[in-house]
Design a protein around this motif. Structure first.
Motif, short mmCIF file in Angstrom:
data_model
loop_
_atom_site.label_atom_id
_atom_site.label_comp_id
_atom_site.label_asym_id
_atom_site.label_seq_id
_atom_site.Cartn_x
_atom_site.Cartn_y
_atom_site.Cartn_z
N TYR A 1 0.82 -1.20 0.00
CA TYR A 1 0.00 0.00 0.00
C TYR A 1 0.86 1.26 0.00
O TYR A 1 2.02 1.23 0.40
CB TYR A 1 -0.88 0.06 1.26
CG TYR A 1 -1.97 -0.97 1.31
CD1 TYR A 1 -3.19 -0.75 0.69
CD2 TYR A 1 -1.79 -2.16 1.99
CE1 TYR A 1 -4.20 -1.69 0.75
CE2 TYR A 1 -2.79 -3.10 2.05
CZ TYR A 1 -4.00 -2.87 1.43
OH TYR A 1 -5.00 -3.80 1.49
N ARG B 1 -3.78 3.68 -0.81
CA ARG B 1 -3.91 3.19 -2.18
C ARG B 1 -3.26 1.81 -2.28
O ARG B 1 -2.11 1.62 -1.89
CB ARG B 1 -3.21 4.14 -3.15
CG ARG B 1 -3.38 3.76 -4.60
CD ARG B 1 -2.73 4.75 -5.53
NE ARG B 1 -3.31 6.07 -5.34
CZ ARG B 1 -2.68 7.20 -5.62
NH1 ARG B 1 -1.45 7.19 -6.09
NH2 ARG B 1 -3.28 8.35 -5.44
N LYS C 1 -9.24 -0.60 -4.12
CA LYS C 1 -8.05 0.01 -4.72
C LYS C 1 -7.64 1.27 -3.97
O LYS C 1 -6.47 1.61 -3.91
CB LYS C 1 -8.31 0.35 -6.19
CG LYS C 1 -8.57 -0.85 -7.05
CD LYS C 1 -7.31 -1.61 -7.29
CE LYS C 1 -7.58 -2.79 -8.22
NZ LYS C 1 -6.55 -3.77 -8.19
N MET C 2 -8.62 1.98 -3.40
CA MET C 2 -8.32 3.20 -2.67
C MET C 2 -9.34 3.35 -1.55
O MET C 2 -10.51 3.04 -1.73
CB MET C 2 -8.37 4.41 -3.59
CG MET C 2 -7.76 5.65 -2.99
SD MET C 2 -7.60 7.00 -4.16
CE MET C 2 -6.44 6.36 -5.33
N THR D 1 -5.22 8.90 2.75
CA THR D 1 -5.60 8.06 1.62
C THR D 1 -4.69 6.85 1.59
O THR D 1 -3.47 6.98 1.66
CB THR D 1 -5.48 8.83 0.29
OG1 THR D 1 -6.37 9.95 0.34
CG2 THR D 1 -5.86 7.96 -0.89
#
Length: 84
Positions: free
Chosen positions: A30, A43, A55-56, A41
């Motif tokens: 990640y 990702r 994915k996010m 965030t």
């Protein structure tokens, strides 16, 4: 001389200073970065077929702290605003 252990407080400071944190969590790679106050965030960088992970996702500081003890292979890089 013993190398200093990377702590959550050190990671939190790095995030506040604009660093991107790369790490492995539950066999997935990640990228984590600060988006806004108390908003981070996450990702997903791993490209595995049949991977049920989003994915996010957006995380709070509390969630990042809960995950910290299980993060592995932590690396960090400074965000270069010129390339964004």
């Amino acid at each position: 001389m013993k190398e200093k252990e990377y702590t959550f407080e050190m990671m939190w400071e790095d995030l506040n200073n604009g660093y991107q944190i790369y790490y492995t969590y539950v066999r997935n790679k990640y990228l984590l970065f600060k988006t806004a106050p108390n908003c981070y965030t996450q990702r997903l960088l791993s490209d595995q077929k049949n991977n049920p992970q989003p994915k996010m996702s957006m995380l709070t500081l509390k969630r990042v702290k809960e995950m910290f003890d299980f993060m592995e292979d932590i690396e960090f890089k400074i965000i270069d605003d010129r390339n964004m």
